[in-house]
Motif scaffolding. Structure first.
Motif, PDB file in Angstrom:
ATOM      1  N   ARG A 121       2.022  -1.817   3.400  1.00 12.98           N
ATOM      2  CA  ARG A 121       1.814  -3.024   2.590  1.00 12.98           C
ATOM      3  C   ARG A 121       0.381  -3.031   2.080  1.00 12.98           C
ATOM      4  NH1 ARG A 121       5.465  -6.552   0.476  1.00 12.98           N
ATOM      5  NH2 ARG A 121       4.922  -8.697   0.804  1.00 12.98           N
ATOM      6  N   VAL A 122       0.205  -3.185   0.762  1.00  9.38           N
ATOM      7  CA  VAL A 122      -1.108  -3.280   0.143  1.00  9.38           C
ATOM      8  C   VAL A 122      -1.079  -4.430  -0.864  1.00  9.38           C
ATOM      9  CG1 VAL A 122      -1.635  -0.823   0.448  1.00  9.38           C
ATOM     10  CG2 VAL A 122      -0.575  -1.605  -1.684  1.00  9.38           C
ATOM     11  N   GLU A 123      -2.242  -4.770  -1.382  1.00  2.00           N
ATOM     12  CA  GLU A 123      -2.344  -5.801  -2.413  1.00  2.00           C
ATOM     13  C   GLU A 123      -3.111  -5.243  -3.599  1.00  2.00           C
ATOM     14  OE1 GLU A 123      -4.417  -8.860  -0.270  1.00  2.00           O
ATOM     15  OE2 GLU A 123      -2.550  -9.841   0.287  1.00  2.00           O
ATOM     16  N   VAL A 124      -2.791  -5.742  -4.777  1.00  2.00           N
ATOM     17  CA  VAL A 124      -3.510  -5.403  -6.007  1.00  2.00           C
ATOM     18  C   VAL A 124      -3.934  -6.726  -6.620  1.00  2.00           C
ATOM     19  CG1 VAL A 124      -3.353  -4.350  -8.288  1.00  2.00           C
ATOM     20  CG2 VAL A 124      -2.172  -3.294  -6.353  1.00  2.00           C
ATOM     21  N   VAL A 125      -5.210  -6.823  -7.013  1.00  2.00           N
ATOM     22  CA  VAL A 125      -5.729  -8.076  -7.542  1.00  2.00           C
ATOM     23  C   VAL A 125      -6.565  -7.832  -8.800  1.00  2.00           C
ATOM     24  CG1 VAL A 125      -7.786  -8.078  -6.078  1.00  2.00           C
ATOM     25  CG2 VAL A 125      -6.900 -10.224  -6.923  1.00  2.00           C
ATOM     26  N   ARG A 151      -7.646   9.334  -6.913  1.00  2.00           N
ATOM     27  CA  ARG A 151      -7.568  10.206  -5.729  1.00  2.00           C
ATOM     28  C   ARG A 151      -7.670   9.467  -4.407  1.00  2.00           C
ATOM     29  NH1 ARG A 151     -10.305  15.929  -6.386  1.00  2.00           N
ATOM     30  NH2 ARG A 151      -9.091  16.616  -8.161  1.00  2.00           N
ATOM     31  N   ARG A 152      -8.176   8.237  -4.436  1.00  2.00           N
ATOM     32  CA  ARG A 152      -8.391   7.483  -3.196  1.00  2.00           C
ATOM     33  C   ARG A 152      -7.059   6.987  -2.660  1.00  2.00           C
ATOM     34  NH1 ARG A 152      -8.436   3.929   0.414  1.00  2.00           N
ATOM     35  NH2 ARG A 152     -10.338   2.989   1.206  1.00  2.00           N
ATOM     36  N   VAL A 153      -6.655   7.528  -1.500  1.00  2.00           N
ATOM     37  CA  VAL A 153      -5.383   7.166  -0.858  1.00  2.00           C
ATOM     38  C   VAL A 153      -5.573   5.872  -0.073  1.00  2.00           C
ATOM     39  CG1 VAL A 153      -3.673   7.907   0.848  1.00  2.00           C
ATOM     40  CG2 VAL A 153      -4.632   9.569  -0.767  1.00  2.00           C
ATOM     41  N   LEU A 154      -4.604   4.988  -0.189  1.00  2.00           N
ATOM     42  CA  LEU A 154      -4.665   3.680   0.458  1.00  2.00           C
ATOM     43  C   LEU A 154      -4.174   3.713   1.901  1.00  2.00           C
ATOM     44  CD1 LEU A 154      -3.251   1.519  -2.458  1.00  2.00           C
ATOM     45  CD2 LEU A 154      -5.617   1.579  -1.643  1.00  2.00           C
ATOM     46  N   ALA A 155      -4.721   2.813   2.686  1.00  2.00           N
ATOM     47  CA  ALA A 155      -4.254   2.573   4.049  1.00  2.00           C
ATOM     48  C   ALA A 155      -3.579   1.206   4.072  1.00  2.00           C
ATOM     49  CB  ALA A 155      -5.434   2.597   5.024  1.00  2.00           C
ATOM     50  N   ALA A 156      -2.744   0.984   5.063  1.00  2.00           N
ATOM     51  CA  ALA A 156      -2.038  -0.290   5.180  1.00  2.00           C
ATOM     52  C   ALA A 156      -3.030  -1.443   5.218  1.00  2.00           C
ATOM     53  CB  ALA A 156      -1.179  -0.295   6.430  1.00  2.00           C
ATOM     54  N   GLY A 157      -2.717  -2.503   4.484  1.00  2.00           N
ATOM     55  CA  GLY A 157      -3.527  -3.713   4.500  1.00  2.00           C
ATOM     56  C   GLY A 157      -4.690  -3.731   3.530  1.00  2.00           C
ATOM     57  N   GLU A 158      -4.911  -2.650   2.804  1.00  2.00           N
ATOM     58  CA  GLU A 158      -6.036  -2.629   1.870  1.00  2.00           C
ATOM     59  C   GLU A 158      -5.693  -3.387   0.593  1.00  2.00           C
ATOM     60  OE1 GLU A 158      -8.855   1.078   2.807  1.00  2.00           O
ATOM     61  OE2 GLU A 158      -7.030   1.623   1.721  1.00  2.00           O
TER      62      GLU A 158
END
Length: 96
Positions: free
Chosen positions: A6-10, A65-72
């Protein structure tokens, strides 16, 4: 069902803000998550490939290229209309 995070985009303008939570596959990049969120369709002229992005207030040099982690939270930054240093200088001049 495939594993997901789960991630968020703002993105925010002075008169309109959007925060979109979404589930993405592990290994998803910042740019991919922004695309998957559909946020570009909610703001006229928002070109994700050209926008600077960051995670929780820290700019990332390469969102593709920056891979996301959960909660970011992926923050899409808009260009500043006035240089902050110039604005401070102008306020100081006016207060004299």
């Amino acid at each position: 069902m495939a594993e997901s995070i789960r991630v968020e985009v703002v993105y925010a303008l002075p008169d309109k803000q959007r925060l979109i939570a979404l589930d993405v596959a592990p290994g998803t990049t910042m740019l991919d998550a922004a695309r998957q969120s559909g946020i570009a369709g909610q703001f006229e002229g928002l070109e994700l490939e050209k926008m600077p992005m960051g995670i929780f207030g820290k700019a990332e040099p390469d969102p593709a290229r920056r891979v996301l982690a959960a909660g970011e939270r992926v923050e899409i930054y808009r260009p500043l209309k006035v240089d902050p240093k110039a604005a401070r200088r102008a306020r100081a001049e006016r207060s004299r």
